[in-house]
Design a protein around this motif. Structure first.
Motif, PDB file in Angstrom:
ATOM      1  N   MET A 189     -22.579   6.312   5.252  1.00 34.13           N
ATOM      2  CA  MET A 189     -22.442   5.284   6.259  1.00 34.13           C
ATOM      3  C   MET A 189     -20.952   5.073   6.497  1.00 34.13           C
ATOM      4  SD  MET A 189     -23.668   1.286   6.217  1.00 34.13           S
ATOM      5  CE  MET A 189     -25.223   1.653   5.565  1.00 34.13           C
ATOM      6  N   LYS A 190     -20.596   4.990   7.742  1.00 29.19           N
ATOM      7  CA  LYS A 190     -19.191   4.764   8.082  1.00 29.19           C
ATOM      8  C   LYS A 190     -18.817   3.312   7.814  1.00 29.19           C
ATOM      9  CE  LYS A 190     -19.168   8.437  11.403  1.00 29.19           C
ATOM     10  NZ  LYS A 190     -19.169   8.813  12.776  1.00 29.19           N
ATOM     11  N   CYS A 191     -17.555   3.095   7.572  1.00 32.12           N
ATOM     12  CA  CYS A 191     -17.055   1.779   7.181  1.00 32.12           C
ATOM     13  C   CYS A 191     -17.343   0.705   8.244  1.00 32.12           C
ATOM     14  CB  CYS A 191     -15.564   1.883   6.905  1.00 32.12           C
ATOM     15  SG  CYS A 191     -14.956   0.578   5.849  1.00 32.12           S
ATOM     16  N   HIS A 192     -17.188   1.042   9.528  1.00 32.74           N
ATOM     17  CA  HIS A 192     -17.422   0.033  10.564  1.00 32.74           C
ATOM     18  C   HIS A 192     -18.891  -0.376  10.634  1.00 32.74           C
ATOM     19  CE1 HIS A 192     -18.468   3.619  12.947  1.00 32.74           C
ATOM     20  NE2 HIS A 192     -19.151   2.803  13.702  1.00 32.74           N
ATOM     21  N   ARG A 193     -19.778   0.568  10.340  1.00 33.31           N
ATOM     22  CA  ARG A 193     -21.211   0.240  10.336  1.00 33.31           C
ATOM     23  C   ARG A 193     -21.546  -0.678   9.161  1.00 33.31           C
ATOM     24  NH1 ARG A 193     -24.547   2.901  13.655  1.00 33.31           N
ATOM     25  NH2 ARG A 193     -26.305   2.823  12.247  1.00 33.31           N
ATOM     26  N   LEU A 194     -20.923  -0.417   8.027  1.00 33.49           N
ATOM     27  CA  LEU A 194     -21.131  -1.261   6.853  1.00 33.49           C
ATOM     28  C   LEU A 194     -20.636  -2.674   7.135  1.00 33.49           C
ATOM     29  CD1 LEU A 194     -21.943  -1.638   3.905  1.00 33.49           C
ATOM     30  CD2 LEU A 194     -19.689  -0.794   3.266  1.00 33.49           C
ATOM     31  N   ASN A 195     -19.466  -2.789   7.733  1.00 32.81           N
ATOM     32  CA  ASN A 195     -18.922  -4.104   8.074  1.00 32.81           C
ATOM     33  C   ASN A 195     -19.818  -4.832   9.075  1.00 32.81           C
ATOM     34  OD1 ASN A 195     -16.731  -3.736   6.384  1.00 32.81           O
ATOM     35  ND2 ASN A 195     -15.437  -2.901   8.000  1.00 32.81           N
ATOM     36  N   GLU A 196     -20.328  -4.092  10.063  1.00 31.54           N
ATOM     37  CA  GLU A 196     -21.217  -4.703  11.051  1.00 31.54           C
ATOM     38  C   GLU A 196     -22.498  -5.190  10.385  1.00 31.54           C
ATOM     39  OE1 GLU A 196     -23.209  -3.726  15.401  1.00 31.54           O
ATOM     40  OE2 GLU A 196     -22.554  -2.050  14.150  1.00 31.54           O
ATOM     41  N   LEU A 197     -23.067  -4.369   9.513  1.00 29.62           N
ATOM     42  CA  LEU A 197     -24.301  -4.750   8.827  1.00 29.62           C
ATOM     43  C   LEU A 197     -24.089  -5.975   7.950  1.00 29.62           C
ATOM     44  CD1 LEU A 197     -27.251  -4.200   8.213  1.00 29.62           C
ATOM     45  CD2 LEU A 197     -26.524  -2.573   6.472  1.00 29.62           C
ATOM     46  N   ILE A 198     -23.005  -6.012   7.217  1.00 24.46           N
ATOM     47  CA  ILE A 198     -22.724  -7.163   6.351  1.00 24.46           C
ATOM     48  C   ILE A 198     -22.513  -8.427   7.181  1.00 24.46           C
ATOM     49  CG2 ILE A 198     -21.024  -8.159   4.767  1.00 24.46           C
ATOM     50  CD1 ILE A 198     -20.742  -5.313   3.582  1.00 24.46           C
ATOM     51  N   SER A 199     -21.786  -8.312   8.303  1.00 26.57           N
ATOM     52  CA  SER A 199     -21.541  -9.496   9.136  1.00 26.57           C
ATOM     53  C   SER A 199     -22.828 -10.032   9.765  1.00 26.57           C
ATOM     54  CB  SER A 199     -20.499  -9.194  10.212  1.00 26.57           C
ATOM     55  OG  SER A 199     -21.014  -8.317  11.180  1.00 26.57           O
ATOM     56  N   LEU A 200     -23.793  -9.154  10.037  1.00 28.83           N
ATOM     57  CA  LEU A 200     -25.079  -9.599  10.578  1.00 28.83           C
ATOM     58  C   LEU A 200     -26.013 -10.098   9.478  1.00 28.83           C
ATOM     59  CD1 LEU A 200     -25.683  -6.672  13.078  1.00 28.83           C
ATOM     60  CD2 LEU A 200     -25.250  -9.052  13.694  1.00 28.83           C
TER      61      LEU A 200
END
Length: 89
Positions: free
Chosen positions: A1-12
């Motif tokens: 998983m790319k870092c931006h996707r991980l950040n997006e998932l965590i923020s949601l």
């Protein structure tokens, strides 16, 4: 998983999970999978399913899916002509 996707998932995930403090993470993920209509085993749940479900959770059932709105056409004829390259952007 790319870092931006991980950040997006965590923020949601964070604000949604905070509304269900009595559930552990696996229970919460199972709840999200059930709400999204995901029928496979939980280990097959993808980040895409979670991201789109969390984005669309609580919205109108007829609302456009984020990411697909840019390709939306009001009528089939225009969509077909654009797909065939007759209409250029």
């Amino acid at each position: 998983m790319k870092c931006h996707r991980l950040n997006e998932l965590i923020s949601l995930l964070q604000p949604a999970w905070q509304q269900e403090p009595d559930l552990n993470l696996v229970q919460f993920l199972q709840k999200m999978a059930d709400e999204a209509g995901f029928k496979q085993p939980i280990e097959e749940l993808t980040d895409d399913v979670l991201i789109y479900h969390l984005k669309m959770r609580g919205s109108d059932k007829s609302a456009e899916i984020p990411g697909l709105k840019k390709d939306y056409e009001d009528d089939f004829k225009t969509a077909l002509l654009r797909a065939r390259g007759v209409i250029k952007d």
